[in-house]
Enzyme design. Structure first.
Site, PDB file in Angstrom:
ATOM      1  N   HIS A   1      -5.606 -30.781 101.569  1.00  0.00           N
ATOM      2  CA  HIS A   1      -5.147 -32.011 102.226  1.00  0.00           C
ATOM      3  C   HIS A   1      -5.475 -31.965 103.708  1.00  0.00           C
ATOM      4  CE1 HIS A   1      -1.605 -30.093 103.901  1.00  0.00           C
ATOM      5  NE2 HIS A   1      -1.175 -29.749 102.706  1.00  0.00           N
TER       6      HIS A   1
ATOM      7  N   HIS B   1      -4.663 -28.748 105.707  1.00  0.00           N
ATOM      8  CA  HIS B   1      -5.641 -27.659 105.533  1.00  0.00           C
ATOM      9  C   HIS B   1      -6.919 -27.994 106.291  1.00  0.00           C
ATOM     10  CE1 HIS B   1      -3.501 -27.488 101.453  1.00  0.00           C
ATOM     11  NE2 HIS B   1      -3.020 -26.505 102.176  1.00  0.00           N
TER      12      HIS B   1
ATOM     13  N   CYS C   1      12.985 -17.125  96.919  1.00  0.00           N
ATOM     14  CA  CYS C   1      12.531 -18.516  96.811  1.00  0.00           C
ATOM     15  C   CYS C   1      11.150 -18.515  96.173  1.00  0.00           C
ATOM     16  CB  CYS C   1      12.473 -19.191  98.186  1.00  0.00           C
ATOM     17  SG  CYS C   1      11.669 -20.816  98.093  1.00  0.00           S
TER      18      CYS C   1
ATOM     19  N   CYS D   1       8.335 -20.124  98.343  1.00  0.00           N
ATOM     20  CA  CYS D   1       7.812 -19.292  99.440  1.00  0.00           C
ATOM     21  C   CYS D   1       7.280 -17.961  98.926  1.00  0.00           C
ATOM     22  CB  CYS D   1       8.890 -18.976 100.464  1.00  0.00           C
ATOM     23  SG  CYS D   1       9.540 -20.408 101.291  1.00  0.00           S
TER      24      CYS D   1
ATOM     25  N   CYS E   1      16.809 -22.335 101.056  1.00  0.00           N
ATOM     26  CA  CYS E   1      15.560 -21.959 101.730  1.00  0.00           C
ATOM     27  C   CYS E   1      15.236 -23.033 102.781  1.00  0.00           C
ATOM     28  CB  CYS E   1      14.435 -21.876 100.693  1.00  0.00           C
ATOM     29  SG  CYS E   1      12.814 -22.108 101.429  1.00  0.00           S
TER      30      CYS E   1
ATOM     31  N   HIS F   1      11.971 -25.156 101.643  1.00  0.00           N
ATOM     32  CA  HIS F   1      11.978 -25.986 100.437  1.00  0.00           C
ATOM     33  C   HIS F   1      13.307 -26.669 100.165  1.00  0.00           C
ATOM     34  CE1 HIS F   1       8.474 -23.386  99.959  1.00  0.00           C
ATOM     35  NE2 HIS F   1       7.959 -24.427  99.358  1.00  0.00           N
TER      36      HIS F   1
ATOM     37  N   LYS G   1       6.887 -33.720 107.221  1.00  0.00           N
ATOM     38  CA  LYS G   1       5.723 -32.849 107.083  1.00  0.00           C
ATOM     39  C   LYS G   1       4.959 -33.208 105.813  1.00  0.00           C
ATOM     40  CE  LYS G   1       3.926 -28.342 106.422  1.00  0.00           C
ATOM     41  NZ  LYS G   1       3.903 -27.355 105.378  1.00  0.00           N
TER      42      LYS G   1
ATOM     43  N   LYS H   1       2.149 -30.337  99.745  1.00  0.00           N
ATOM     44  CA  LYS H   1       1.908 -30.542  98.325  1.00  0.00           C
ATOM     45  C   LYS H   1       3.213 -30.883  97.617  1.00  0.00           C
ATOM     46  CE  LYS H   1      -0.665 -26.720  98.671  1.00  0.00           C
ATOM     47  NZ  LYS H   1      -1.617 -25.640  98.559  1.00  0.00           N
TER      48      LYS H   1
HETATM   49  O1  ME8 Z   1       0.593 -20.744 103.502  1.00  0.00           O
HETATM   50  N1  ME8 Z   1      -0.100 -30.006 109.197  1.00  0.00           N
HETATM   51  O2  ME8 Z   1      -1.213 -21.448 102.250  1.00  0.00           O
HETATM   52  P1  ME8 Z   1      -1.034 -23.034 102.247  1.00  0.00           P
HETATM   53  C1  ME8 Z   1      -0.922 -29.099 109.724  1.00  0.00           C
HETATM   54  N2  ME8 Z   1      -1.622 -19.021 101.386  1.00  0.00           N
HETATM   55  N3  ME8 Z   1      -1.367 -28.015 109.045  1.00  0.00           N
HETATM   56  C2  ME8 Z   1      -0.958 -27.858 107.791  1.00  0.00           C
HETATM   57  C3  ME8 Z   1      -0.092 -28.777 107.163  1.00  0.00           C
HETATM   58  C4  ME8 Z   1       0.336 -29.900 107.930  1.00  0.00           C
HETATM   59  N4  ME8 Z   1       1.117 -30.842 107.445  1.00  0.00           N
HETATM   60  N5  ME8 Z   1       0.128 -28.360 105.913  1.00  0.00           N
HETATM   61  C5  ME8 Z   1      -0.597 -27.213 105.749  1.00  0.00           C
HETATM   62  C6  ME8 Z   1      -0.376 -20.525 102.786  1.00  0.00           C
HETATM   63  N6  ME8 Z   1      -1.257 -26.908 106.877  1.00  0.00           N
HETATM   64  C7  ME8 Z   1      -0.786 -19.093 102.520  1.00  0.00           C
HETATM   65  C8  ME8 Z   1      -1.463 -18.542 103.745  1.00  0.00           C
HETATM   66  S1  ME8 Z   1      -2.774 -16.623 105.069  1.00  0.00           S
HETATM   67  C9  ME8 Z   1      -2.906 -15.004 104.941  1.00  0.00           C
HETATM   68  C10 ME8 Z   1      -1.899 -17.119 103.660  1.00  0.00           C
HETATM   69  C11 ME8 Z   1      -2.159 -25.773 107.082  1.00  0.00           C
HETATM   70  O3  ME8 Z   1      -2.010 -23.547 101.246  1.00  0.00           O
HETATM   71  C12 ME8 Z   1      -1.603 -24.823 108.131  1.00  0.00           C
HETATM   72  O4  ME8 Z   1      -2.640 -24.022 108.632  1.00  0.00           O
HETATM   73  O5  ME8 Z   1       0.384 -23.416 102.100  1.00  0.00           O
HETATM   74  C13 ME8 Z   1      -0.678 -23.995 107.286  1.00  0.00           C
HETATM   75  O6  ME8 Z   1      -0.322 -22.797 107.899  1.00  0.00           O
HETATM   76  C14 ME8 Z   1      -1.540 -23.779 106.050  1.00  0.00           C
HETATM   77  O7  ME8 Z   1      -2.226 -25.031 105.883  1.00  0.00           O
HETATM   78  C15 ME8 Z   1      -0.732 -23.414 104.829  1.00  0.00           C
HETATM   79  O8  ME8 Z   1      -1.561 -23.458 103.697  1.00  0.00           O
END
Ligand code: ME8
Length: 629
Positions: A21, A24, A129, A132, A146, A149, A299, A302
């Site tokens: 999204h 990311h 959780c 998380c 949490c 969530h 925020k 997903k």
């Molecule tokens: O946390 N606004 O993966 P994830 C801005 N796999 N950035 C956002 C966002 C938003 N609304 N939502 C997500 C994970 N992001 C772990 C990480 S690293 C070793 C493991 C971005 O798929 C932002 O960079 O939940 C956030 O930290 C990341 O996507 C979380 O992606």
């Protein structure tokens, strides 16, 4: 310029339980912009991104999809790769945590830590959780829930393996205090220090296979898999050769930036540094946590199902404007609100108006008055010198702002330089000047074009596609952004409109306005009101029918200072080929409209009575751009 300076930047690796999204996309574009700026400076750059493929979320997503976890990972990794391709992400390596080299390196680290006594076995009960994938201490829960969530975690009791994280608490606090740039921005650093005020507990780094089988097996107990965060964080070093190729690892490590969102600060600023410390890995230079993109103050995520899909936007508006908007409209560190309306406003004001229009004016005037050859920039006066001096200073200013992670300000600085060139053009009016002083008009156009090229080059990391295509029409001596690299006397290639304006309200087509007819009532207006309309002569360069209507024609007209598109309801009276070459009268200061999805920047004048219509034309001897009134 050749330099041995290296720059290593990472994004989080994203979970493969949902489609990419805009959040990311944001972190990944941010990393890409930094990587491209550093490459342009001659640095040796490594940009790592990828996906996080183990753990409960992925196992669950695979179950829901009725496929094996590996198939879920393979499918989703492809979605992320495709998205990054569309967003022109220039990563050097796409990390997948199911890759054998990563699994092996993680097991090697675990074995080392086990052998050194940094990991121990213990029976444990805690609040877990699933969202998380971590245990929470009671202190961390908010109203027993949490904080991410807002769900009550399960209380789980089981044997597990623990990493002695607590023993590094004091060291970590000192390290953060002694290295002020380590956690940025300052607010996040303070948040971490606040967290470290309380007692730090040891970290559970295993999951029993009876509960979760999708993970990297512990090398010292085959009944357990590795906690997904312990596995995932190590990607930042395994992705550059840790435990596989020391030279490669030494070349890139320590990372210059781990870019993350503020949701994963604890894992990156507490777990990861203590893990590295225990494993003997030097600390990365900076962990930078940006804010969230919000939709209606919530925020995007997903689980909340309020996500904005980056590829839909790209399909609708093109990749460069999407990249531009995201980088321009977020102050790094703070939250920002995403709205398509704001996107369109930003696009129209910065890209269509300020930037695109300048390019179009320069190209049209050079084509019309200088046989499409770049004029000479001889005998610059005070105004030209000012544009030059500011253009020469610009790259350094931009570089400084980028090194301070003030990317939105860097863009604004470039755009304000573009605006100053637009004002200079208005002031000098080369379209008039050319009639009295051809050489001076040439100097103005040379100065504006050279300044434009410098600004454009600096925007290239943000909008690589569009900038590459607009710069390719200018004859430039070198690739860099220096004054004097534009070659006088050489040809300008064919110019295409860069950023056509978008209608103000998304998805609501502007009403089709019919031409005023003699049935309309006569309202008296003042002479001032009449002169508000800017009427000029314009030459029709191209004309074609608008598909799906019998009334509309799409015209490209030369207004003397630019080439623009207008949509006119005259198809029942004129065939397109009859119109080409005619000099007509057009209103050129109307707000743009989108008619049947086609942008129209003005209106032509015609006389209409009953079933008859005739365009108001002038003789060809009058040039386009002559004022009518
Ligand atoms: O946390 N606004 O993966 P994830 C801005 N796999 N950035 C956002 C966002 C938003 N609304 N939502 C997500 C994970 N992001 C772990 C990480 S690293 C070793 C493991 C971005 O798929 C932002 O960079 O939940 C956030 O930290 C990341 O996507 C979380 O992606």
């Amino acid at each position: 310029m050749n330099s041995t300076k290296t720059f290593y930047v990472t994004t989080p690796i994203y979970y493969v339980n949902g489609m990419p999204h805009i959040g990311h996309a944001y972190t990944t574009i941010l990393a890409d912009v930094l990587a491209r700026y550093h490459r342009a400076q001659g640095d040796d750059v490594f940009f790592l991104t990828g996906v996080d493929e183990h753990g409960q979320k992925i196992q669950q997503a695979a179950e829901d999809a009725g496929v094996e976890p590996q198939e879920q990972c393979d499918r989703m990794a492809l979605h992320f790769k495709n998205a990054w391709e569309k967003l022109e992400i220039s990563y050097d390596f796409f990390m997948r945590t199911t890759a054998d080299f990563h699994k092996k390196a993680v097991q090697d680290v675990l074995q080392d830590l086990w052998d050194k006594g940094e990991i121990y076995e213990h029976e444990y009960g805690g609040y877990y959780c699933v969202g998380c994938e971590r245990f929470y201490t009671t202190k961390e829960l908010v109203d027993g829930k949490c904080p991410q969530h807002l769900k009550k975690p399960e209380f789980i009791k089981e044997k597990n393996y623990f990493f002695r994280m607590s023993k590094y608490q004091e060291w970590l606090v000192n390290y953060i205090n002694e290295n002020p740039g380590f956690i940025q921005p300052e607010s996040r650093k303070n948040e971490v220090l606040g967290f470290l005020n309380g007692a730090l507990e040891d970290l559970c780094i295993s999951r029993p296979k009876s509960r979760l089988s999708w993970g990297i097996e512990l090398p010292f107990d085959k009944d357990f898999v590795t906690y997904v965060w312990f596995d995932a964080l190590l990607n930042y070093v395994t992705g550059i050769g840790y435990k596989q190729d020391e030279d490669r690892f030494d070349k890139w490590w320590p990372a210059d930036y781990h870019l993350i969102g503020k949701d994963i600060v604890t894992t990156h600023c507490v777990y990861w540094p203590t893990m590295m410390k225990a494993a003997g890995i030097p600390m990365p230079k900076t962990i930078f946590a940006h804010g969230w993109w919000m939709v209606d103050a919530t925020k995007m995520s997903k689980s909340l199902q309020n996500i904005v899909k980056p590829l839909d936007l790209v399909d609708k508006y093109g990749v460069d404007p999407v990249r531009y908007y995201l980088i321009r409209d977020m102050v790094l560190g703070q939250d920002a609100n995403f709205s398509e309306e704001m996107f369109i406003k930003r696009y129209n004001s910065d890209l269509a108006n300020d930037f695109g229009n300048l390019a179009s004016r320069i190209a049209t005037l050079i084509r019309k008055n200088f046989g499409n050859n770049i004029p000479k920039g001889n005998n610059p006066g005070l105004d030209e010198r000012e544009i030059q001096t500011n253009g020469e200073k610009l790259p350094k200013e931009v570089q400084k702002l980028i090194s301070e992670m003030r990317l939105n300000e860097a863009i604004e600085t470039i755009l304000s330089y573009v605006r100053s060139i637009n004002r200079y053009m208005e002031m000098k009016a080369p379209w008039k000047l050319v009639k009295t002083d051809h050489e001076k008009a040439g100097l103005v156009l040379y100065t504006a074009a050279q300044g434009f090229c410098i600004a454009a080059k600096l925007l290239e990391p943000v909008m690589p596609g569009k900038i590459c295509s607009v710069l390719s029409i200018f004859p430039l001596k070198s690739e860099n952004e220096s004054w004097g690299n534009l070659i006088s006397g050489e040809e300008l290639k064919e110019f295409q409109i860069l950023f056509p304006r978008i209608q103000a309200a998304p998805d609501k087509p502007a009403p089709e306005k019919n031409m005023k007819t003699d049935e309309d009532s006569l309202n008296l207006i003042s002479i001032d009101e009449f002169f508000k309309a800017k009427l000029i002569t314009a030459k029709i360069l191209e004309a074609e029918k608008v598909l799906g209507t019998s009334k509309l024609l799409k015209l490209q007209i030369d207004t003397g200072s630019d080439t623009r598109q207008i949509v006119a309801g005259i198809a029942e009276y004129y065939a397109p080929e009859q119109l080409i070459g005619k000099t007509i009268v057009a209103v050129v200061n109307l707000q743009p409209a989108v008619i049947r999805g086609i942008e129209s920047n003005g209106m032509l004048l015609a006389a209409k009575k009953g079933k008859q219509l005739q365009l108001i034309t002038t003789s060809d001897s009058i040039e386009p751009g002559a004022s009518v009134g």
